[in-house]
Design an enzyme around this catalytic site. Structure first.
Site, PDB file in Angstrom:
ATOM      1  N   GLU A 164       0.859  -1.184   0.000  1.00 29.03           N
ATOM      2  CA  GLU A 164       0.000   0.000   0.000  1.00 29.03           C
ATOM      3  C   GLU A 164       0.898   1.237   0.000  1.00 29.03           C
ATOM      4  O   GLU A 164       1.771   1.389   0.845  1.00 29.03           O
ATOM      5  CB  GLU A 164      -0.893  -0.017   1.246  1.00 29.03           C
ATOM      6  CG  GLU A 164      -1.705   1.250   1.388  1.00 29.03           C
ATOM      7  CD  GLU A 164      -3.159   0.994   1.754  1.00 29.03           C
ATOM      8  OE1 GLU A 164      -3.557  -0.181   1.911  1.00 29.03           O
ATOM      9  OE2 GLU A 164      -3.889   1.978   1.867  1.00 29.03           O
ATOM     10  N   ASN A 207      -3.921  -1.679   7.121  1.00 32.68           N
ATOM     11  CA  ASN A 207      -5.190  -2.219   6.646  1.00 32.68           C
ATOM     12  C   ASN A 207      -4.975  -3.727   6.644  1.00 32.68           C
ATOM     13  O   ASN A 207      -4.532  -4.323   5.673  1.00 32.68           O
ATOM     14  CB  ASN A 207      -5.521  -1.690   5.246  1.00 32.68           C
ATOM     15  CG  ASN A 207      -5.687  -0.177   5.279  1.00 32.68           C
ATOM     16  OD1 ASN A 207      -6.252   0.378   6.209  1.00 32.68           O
ATOM     17  ND2 ASN A 207      -5.164   0.496   4.271  1.00 32.68           N
ATOM     18  N   GLU A 288     -11.173   4.710   8.121  1.00 37.87           N
ATOM     19  CA  GLU A 288     -11.250   4.331   6.704  1.00 37.87           C
ATOM     20  C   GLU A 288     -11.822   2.931   6.526  1.00 37.87           C
ATOM     21  O   GLU A 288     -11.322   2.123   5.739  1.00 37.87           O
ATOM     22  CB  GLU A 288      -9.872   4.441   6.042  1.00 37.87           C
ATOM     23  CG  GLU A 288      -9.327   5.860   6.053  1.00 37.87           C
ATOM     24  CD  GLU A 288      -8.010   6.037   5.298  1.00 37.87           C
ATOM     25  OE1 GLU A 288      -7.217   5.079   5.232  1.00 37.87           O
ATOM     26  OE2 GLU A 288      -7.799   7.138   4.775  1.00 37.87           O
ATOM     27  N   ARG A 333     -12.360  17.611   9.397  1.00 44.43           N
ATOM     28  CA  ARG A 333     -11.615  16.349   9.569  1.00 44.43           C
ATOM     29  C   ARG A 333     -10.403  16.531  10.488  1.00 44.43           C
ATOM     30  O   ARG A 333     -10.058  15.618  11.255  1.00 44.43           O
ATOM     31  CB  ARG A 333     -11.158  15.855   8.184  1.00 44.43           C
ATOM     32  CG  ARG A 333     -10.105  14.778   8.239  1.00 44.43           C
ATOM     33  CD  ARG A 333      -9.730  14.256   6.863  1.00 44.43           C
ATOM     34  NE  ARG A 333      -8.571  13.386   6.944  1.00 44.43           N
ATOM     35  CZ  ARG A 333      -7.976  12.818   5.916  1.00 44.43           C
ATOM     36  NH1 ARG A 333      -8.441  13.017   4.694  1.00 44.43           N
ATOM     37  NH2 ARG A 333      -6.933  12.042   6.075  1.00 44.43           N
ATOM     38  N   LYS A 357       0.057  10.655  13.540  1.00 44.18           N
ATOM     39  CA  LYS A 357       0.738  11.191  12.355  1.00 44.18           C
ATOM     40  C   LYS A 357       1.251  12.599  12.645  1.00 44.18           C
ATOM     41  O   LYS A 357       0.680  13.299  13.488  1.00 44.18           O
ATOM     42  CB  LYS A 357      -0.201  11.225  11.158  1.00 44.18           C
ATOM     43  CG  LYS A 357      -0.503   9.844  10.586  1.00 44.18           C
ATOM     44  CD  LYS A 357      -1.284   9.919   9.268  1.00 44.18           C
ATOM     45  CE  LYS A 357      -1.587   8.496   8.780  1.00 44.18           C
ATOM     46  NZ  LYS A 357      -2.271   8.460   7.473  1.00 44.18           N
ATOM     47  N   ASP A 362      -3.016  14.341   6.729  1.00 51.07           N
ATOM     48  CA  ASP A 362      -2.450  13.096   6.206  1.00 51.07           C
ATOM     49  C   ASP A 362      -1.170  13.281   5.405  1.00 51.07           C
ATOM     50  O   ASP A 362      -1.217  13.318   4.178  1.00 51.07           O
ATOM     51  CB  ASP A 362      -3.507  12.411   5.326  1.00 51.07           C
ATOM     52  CG  ASP A 362      -3.154  10.965   5.024  1.00 51.07           C
ATOM     53  OD1 ASP A 362      -2.167  10.482   5.585  1.00 51.07           O
ATOM     54  OD2 ASP A 362      -3.869  10.343   4.226  1.00 51.07           O
ATOM     55  N   GLU A 384       4.288   9.262  14.046  1.00 50.54           N
ATOM     56  CA  GLU A 384       4.254   8.483  12.797  1.00 50.54           C
ATOM     57  C   GLU A 384       4.588   9.411  11.632  1.00 50.54           C
ATOM     58  O   GLU A 384       3.845  10.336  11.320  1.00 50.54           O
ATOM     59  CB  GLU A 384       2.863   7.846  12.585  1.00 50.54           C
ATOM     60  CG  GLU A 384       2.772   7.038  11.297  1.00 50.54           C
ATOM     61  CD  GLU A 384       1.423   6.319  11.119  1.00 50.54           C
ATOM     62  OE1 GLU A 384       0.930   5.700  12.086  1.00 50.54           O
ATOM     63  OE2 GLU A 384       0.874   6.380  10.002  1.00 50.54           O
ATOM     64  N   GLU A 390       3.888   9.267  -0.491  1.00 51.83           N
ATOM     65  CA  GLU A 390       2.539   9.161  -1.050  1.00 51.83           C
ATOM     66  C   GLU A 390       2.047  10.482  -1.635  1.00 51.83           C
ATOM     67  O   GLU A 390       1.390  10.499  -2.674  1.00 51.83           O
ATOM     68  CB  GLU A 390       1.574   8.683   0.049  1.00 51.83           C
ATOM     69  CG  GLU A 390       0.125   8.659  -0.391  1.00 51.83           C
ATOM     70  CD  GLU A 390      -0.832   8.204   0.725  1.00 51.83           C
ATOM     71  OE1 GLU A 390      -0.367   7.801   1.797  1.00 51.83           O
ATOM     72  OE2 GLU A 390      -2.045   8.256   0.485  1.00 51.83           O
TER      73      GLU A 390
END
Ligand code: BDP
Length: 697
Positions: A164, A207, A288, A333, A357, A362, A384, A390
């Site tokens: 991922e 995930n 998620e 959010r 995080k 994100d 994190e 990404e």
């Protein structure tokens, strides 16, 4: 040279004088101890010396000439007990090391020692680094120990070997061949991690797939753990919260159900029969679409504590992620994690980290620090970071992330007045946490050079170095990485340093300047997509984040907007709320401002924004020029590879710039200032570009 050797290349020292001096410092070696860790350290030392110094020093039992190198713990090296090292050794703890120039039997000697074998291994890597980076081996007095207890890589690797958000090939873990075939690469992976002090690895995706907890897979995990153990690396796994139902045959996964609790206890016991030093679990829950305690009306602490109880007696831990957001919650959010977690401060078991995080959204090219840092004094928070890029151009764009990490670590939370930096929160010193940690979402795959982009290695490296010591500077880390990975030639070193140090800011400029965020294409997060709207979830669209309209642009998080700013401590809130004091790099993260707003540059917001987009492209072009000037000073393969990648980056930076400038222009209705090259196509052209072939699409 294809990059496989990372920063552990150990090529011969080129400077003849230096080489001669080094050889005098290593004439004989006294290595004591015989554990697997000591064997690994010995092997590393000899491999390093035979490469760097073209030397096979003799191993002896006594110091008989100048240049002796003594390596081992105090317990296994009797000569060392004569040297009065007790107080130094007390200071360095279980993983630190000590390198010192001493006299033994009237001869000059160097000792590398520690309280544990792992400390010795770290000391050996450090000693080799001194040579790799051209430092003197005389008059050494180095005491070094990690500031954080848990320094962990998070692999988002699936059991089918896809990764991922992985852009460097498939997963390193060849599940289908494990446990019988042990790829030598696993050992090289462990060496690389140990060389920067990484002491844990989560093998699987957040995930999660419950199958990893079944005997067939545990057999394989055991094999990997066996390879990593001598290198001081513990193995952790991700758990799927619904595993008791999926693989256990239970009807529920409710954390307060006695049967469920028993199931996890038994499962943990079973895991420990395979891996006696198993590190514990990393959990993504109620995020998620992942299952979690909230499915049963319970909270995060209920879920985490159940797992924590299952591993506690064996010394295991739980890393419970705070990455939660939900489009059903009709609020900003950015606020949700704080709202869900601060009421649980102090409600977690002692062996639980909440893993946060760096920013509240994100892993964007730039985000203000997460307001949870400083807000949970009784629950250890773990940082994190994401090494895999990404949102920063994958493994195609050159972006050195240490400046991003540092920006966050050095931010002042004001949790206990001035000087309460994020670094002090996560190293445990601010709130006296009993454990401290950092996680890095790995950018590693089975590409020959591990990280796809040769410079991606610097993100792995710098992450490890900062997890060891968050006080290091991005620049000093860059320097040592360049020296070990590319060259010791000072001119080339400076040129590469110039490229690397400016690279992240360039990406911010051509993607998301002035505090903008999440303008990337839908789901794959690669190319530009400021127009992305009307999707399954509003908080997965770009328009949700930039809020551009004819009145202006930016997300109002002040007291007249979402009030997210009130989650920060008062001095931070006051600074960011006030337009005069809010750093412009975070401006549109917190404020919605008219296009005509006057910036510090005296330009309008529109002109300034456009200026950043154009500057970003310029910066990439300058990186290209500087790289071209290195022809001949870098090995050909990597020179050509980086050259091509930079030319893709330039093309894509232009795409980003044109897409964003033209898209926002519809709202500002203001011209692109004179003197700038005009976009080659109209907006509709950019909107139609599809990124069909990029990973994650
Ligand atoms: C987002 C990624 C998604 C991850 C998620 C996470 O897009 O693939 O699963 O973070 O951190 O950045 O759980």
């Amino acid at each position: 040279e294809d990059g496989y050797r990372l920063w552990l290349r150990y090529d011969k020292v080129e400077n003849a004088q230096q080489l001669a001096a080094y050889k005098q410092s290593v004439t004989q070696v006294l290595f004591s101890g015989n554990s697997p860790t000591i064997s690994a350290a010995r092997k590393e030392l000899f491999q390093g010396l035979s490469g760097l110094l073209q030397l096979q020093p003799t191993e002896t039992k006594t110091v008989s000439q100048n240049g002796a190198l003594l390596i081992g713990t105090i317990a296994t090296t009797p000569i060392l007990s004569e040297l009065n090292l007790k107080s130094s050794l007390e200071k360095i703890g279980t993983e630190g090391f000590f390198i010192k120039s001493v006299k033994i039997n009237q001869k000059n000697a160097t000792i590398i020692t520690a309280n544990t074998d792992t400390g010795v291994l770290y000391g050996v890597f450090h000693f080799l680094k001194l040579i790799q980076t051209g430092q003197s081996l005389s008059n050494l007095s180095i005491e070094n120990s990690p500031k954080l207890t848990h320094r962990i890589l998070n692999h988002w690797d699936n059991l089918d070997r896809t990764v991922e958000r992985g852009y460097a090939g498939f997963s390193l873990w060849e599940w289908h061949k494990l446990p019988d075939y042990l790829d030598p690469r696993y050992t090289d992976y462990a060496r690389a991690n140990a060389s920067v002090g990484i002491n844990g690895t989560v093998l699987t995706n957040v995930n999660a797939n419950a199958l990893i907890l079944t005997p067939a897979f545990l057999e394989k995990v055991k094999a990997l753990a066996g390879i990593f153990r001598p290198y001081g690396i513990k193995v952790y796994l991700t758990t799927r919260f619904s595993a008791p139902v999926e693989i256990g045959g239970l009807k529920t996964a409710d954390p307060l159900d006695a049967e469920v609790q028993m199931w996890w206890k038994k499962k943990a016991e079973e895991i420990y029969t395979y891996i006696p030093d198993f590190g514990g679990f990393l959990v993504k829950a109620n995020s998620e679409g992942q299952p979690g305690p909230q499915n049963y009306g319970r909270n995060h602490a209920d879920g985490a504590n159940m797992l924590a109880d299952a591993v506690a007696s064996k010394g295991g831990i739980v890393m419970w992620r705070a990455f939660v957001y939900d489009d059903k919650v009709p609020d900003d959010r950015a606020k949700q994690a704080y709202n869900e977690f601060t009421p649980l401060n102090g409600k977690f078991r002692k062996n639980v980290f909440v893993q946060v995080k760096n920013g509240a959204i994100d892993f964007q090219p730039r985000e203000p620090f997460h307001p949870l840092f400083g807000a949970m004094p009784q629950t250890p928070l773990m940082m994190e970071f994401q090494l895999t890029q990404e949102y920063l151009g994958f493994a195609t764009h050159l972006a050195y992330l240490a400046p991003l990490f540092k920006e966050c670590l050095d931010s002042d939370t004001y949790a206990k007045g001035k000087g309460a930096t994020v670094a002090k929160v996560i190293d445990g010193s601010l709130h006296k946490y009993s454990m401290s940690g950092m996680a890095g979402v790995a950018n590693i795959g089975n590409d020959r050079n591990w990280t796809g982009h040769p410079f991606g290695q610097a993100n792995w490296y710098s992450y490890g170095r900062l997890a060891w010591n968050p006080a290091l500077s991005a620049e000093e880390i860059a320097e040592e990485w360049i020296q070990m990975t590319f060259t010791n030639d000072s001119k080339a070193l400076n040129s590469i340093k110039e490229i690397i140090m400016g690279s992240r800011e360039a990406v911010v400029n051509y993607m998301t300047p002035l505090g903008l965020a999440h303008l990337m294409g839908y789901s794959h997060h690669y190319g530009p997509g400021p127009w992305v709207s009307n999707k399954k979830r509003d908080d997965w669209t770009a328009t949700y984040y930039h809020k551009a309209d004819s009145a202006g642009i930016g997300f109002n998080r002040t007291s007249t907007g979402s009030k997210a700013l009130s989650q920060y401590f008062p001095p931070v809130k006051a600074q960011l709320e006030n337009l005069q004091t809010c750093p412009e790099k975070y401006l549109l993260w917190f404020h919605h401002l008219p296009w005509t707003h006057r910036m510090k540059s005296e330009k309008t917001l529109w002109e300034d924004l456009v200026g950043h987009y154009y500057l970003g492209v310029e910066q990439v072009r300058n990186m290209q020029k500087t790289w071209d000037s290195l022809k001949g000073s870098i090995d050909e393969y990597r020179f050509a590879q980086v050259k091509s990648l930079l030319s893709i980056q330039e093309k894509e930076a232009v795409l980003w710039r044109n897409s964003c400038v033209l898209y926002f222009q519809q709202f500002s209705k203001m011209p692109i200032p004179a003197g700038y090259e005009k976009p080659a196509h109209p907006l509709t052209y950019y909107e139609k570009l599809e990124y069909k072939f990029v990973p994650g699409n």
